[in-house]
Design an enzyme around this catalytic site. Sequence first.
Site, PDB file in Angstrom:
ATOM      1  CG  ASP A 157      -2.092  -0.836   0.976  1.00  0.00           C
ATOM      2  OD1 ASP A 157      -2.304  -1.827  -0.021  1.00  0.00           O
ATOM      3  OD2 ASP A 157      -3.284  -0.736   1.604  1.00  0.00           O
ATOM      4  CG  ASN A 193      -5.491  -3.439  -0.138  1.00  0.00           C
ATOM      5  OD1 ASN A 193      -4.461  -3.272   0.374  1.00  0.00           O
ATOM      6  ND2 ASN A 193      -6.657  -3.362  -0.017  1.00  0.00           N
ATOM      7  CG  HIS A 194      -4.808   0.432  -1.738  1.00  0.00           C
ATOM      8  ND1 HIS A 194      -5.665   1.618  -2.498  1.00  0.00           N
ATOM      9  CD2 HIS A 194      -5.412   0.086  -0.625  1.00  0.00           C
ATOM     10  CE1 HIS A 194      -6.629   1.564  -1.477  1.00  0.00           C
ATOM     11  NE2 HIS A 194      -6.599   0.895  -0.623  1.00  0.00           N
ATOM     12  CG  ASP A 234      -7.589   6.890 -24.358  1.00  0.00           C
ATOM     13  OD1 ASP A 234      -8.414   7.290 -23.495  1.00  0.00           O
ATOM     14  OD2 ASP A 234      -7.587   7.414 -25.400  1.00  0.00           O
ATOM     15  CG  ASP A 243     -15.654  17.691 -27.171  1.00  0.00           C
ATOM     16  OD1 ASP A 243     -16.779  16.604 -27.223  1.00  0.00           O
ATOM     17  OD2 ASP A 243     -14.816  17.965 -26.318  1.00  0.00           O
TER      18      ASP A 243
END
Length: 694
Positions: free
Chosen positions: A190, A222-223, A633, A675
């Site tokens: 973490d 876990n992160h 992306d 746009d």
Amino acid sequence: AFKAAVLIQRWYRRYVARLEMRRRCTWRIFQSIEYACEQDQIKLHNFFSYLMDHFTPSSSKERDFISRMFVSGESFKEAELEKYCDYESMEVPDSYTGPHLSFPLLPDHATALLEAFKQKQQLHARYVLNLLHETRKHLKQLPNISHVSTCYSEEVTVCGDLHGQLDDLFLIFYKNGLPSPSKSYVFNGDFVDRGKQSLEILIVLFTFLLVYPNEVHLNRGNHEDHMVNLRYGFTKEVMQKYKVHGKKILKMIQNVFCWLPLATLIDQKVLIIHGGISDTTDLDMLEKIQRHKFISVLRGKKRKESNRNVEIQEINGESKADASPAGHDAATSPSSQPRPAQAPSMANRLEFSKWVRQTVQEQIERCRRLVDISESEEEELTYSSFVSMADLDAPCWTRQEEWKQILDILWSDPMPQEGCRENTVRGGGCYFGPDVTEKILEKYSLQFLIRSHECKQEGYEFCHNRKVLTIFSASNYYEIGSNRGAYVKLGPDLVPHFVQYQASKTAHTLTMTQRQISRVEESAFRALREKLFAHTSALISAFKAYDKDGTGRITLSNWATAVESVLRLGLPWRMLRPQLVRSTADGMLEYKSWLEDLAMEQRSREHVQAGLLEVIYRNRSNLETIFRIIDRDHSGLISFEEFHQTWKLFSSHMNIELTDDGISDLVRSIDFNKDGNIDFNEFLEAFRLVKQSQ
């Protein structure tokens, strides 16, 4: 005088007891809200996994989109990844004033980075990618469980969660010294998310890892998972700091994370893991798992075999009706599917194991050909693959069993009760009791476990008869003054010595009462009021169930019951009531006016219509995560094509028939500024308008 002293003592003890009760309630609020957010992340992932499992691509374009959306990173081969993240083609301009790196790294490079980050300088993208490339090469040679000995250094320092708080890392190095041949460190996962300097922490840790590979050890938390990073800020941080090359950096970091070791063992006696254990934890299995296969632990579950077979048939241009009725394996004709050789006798286990591996490999190759995945190059030999080949006689585990092992050690928490049960609060891992701890310690001849994963007010905490130690190194985690950070030092005697600290200068200027209670309590109740406001509609329905006569009034006891039934935070609402509800003489609450007061408080800060604001408070985190999942992306914009393919997933889940023209009309209506893309504000605005019309 004696009576006066006793009276003062009673007053003081009563005062301290009240402070302690307020502190515990405040802590409970913070943790309940934090874990509820993690549970939402798991639910959101499960929802998308369900969509993926029940959506059959009808074209190569849709199949490519699904691959990018859910299996991103797993299909990158070595050469492809290096080509995509080609740092050598990047030029560092003469105007760049930040630190420079050259490889192999030296201690001076590490100290220069520390000084640069203290001055708020940024490392050039070329050096970041180069560092990640070298770190990945190094990690691939490491075992799943790192082994550390106190014989070669004076002591080993173990640090817990840092969560992007660079000041805490600076303070640890200032108090304890930088890594060196005589000072080993274990950082227990973490490193990223929540804080604003996660990337700088990674750069510092990876630099010291390469400078002192035998003294610096990193465990996965876990992160260290790109699906979690989408929600908790690390993805956003990288894209904000590196707008041009951020996508490449994220792709490389994602690949580095899956190569981080899973655990560390000190002197074969102290096991260090990020989360915890379960009654099925098997260190022998953990040692042999190909850890890099689990890009995201949240995505570890396998699809049902029937779904997979249907997909293979569809990919080959066959429909369900065209499939052979002979069974699941009849997707291809007998002539195109060679039957495996006769299995050798089980008496010769080595021969049988070789036969199983050869058969499995043939099936894998066949499946690769079916889905048009080419193996153009041989995979580089890594530690885990070497172990797998060296131990041919070892048992074979399913991917589900391996995933469960990793999930448990990254997500689990200890509990005071005996046994082992599912961790429903976090939504992942399990709760393990002292009997489970004792069983694992005895099985592997261990003295105690060190884990992190949970914020503790003092920075550390023992449980399970001092056999499990939680260490947490991010101070002021919830709010300034909410908690201390800590690290633990272990010498050859393996007796833990703790060092506590608070990195924020502001925390030292607060009085003891402010630091422990007032300021933190205020922040906790503010967060709780936001949570209550976000569920206004559901609360009204719950209150009306107790207001049979439609008076607009309910008892305070019914208020507490109704609130818990909606929020499900497990909080002592009757104890918290004085801070949330004004006292009344008759013990009744006018719930509509109370909710209006909540709305006024939030609206005064946000300047948004109350009904719309409720929706945003309740759903913004989920909406932002969904947006970032669709925006593959990481450009901050969803293209029409990305939205079109994602809507196909949703419509298949909800059984909604919508033509391509209908989807195109829908996406054009969301694109308010016309746009050709959907930004996050347009995404939120569309959601607001839908809820408003309802």
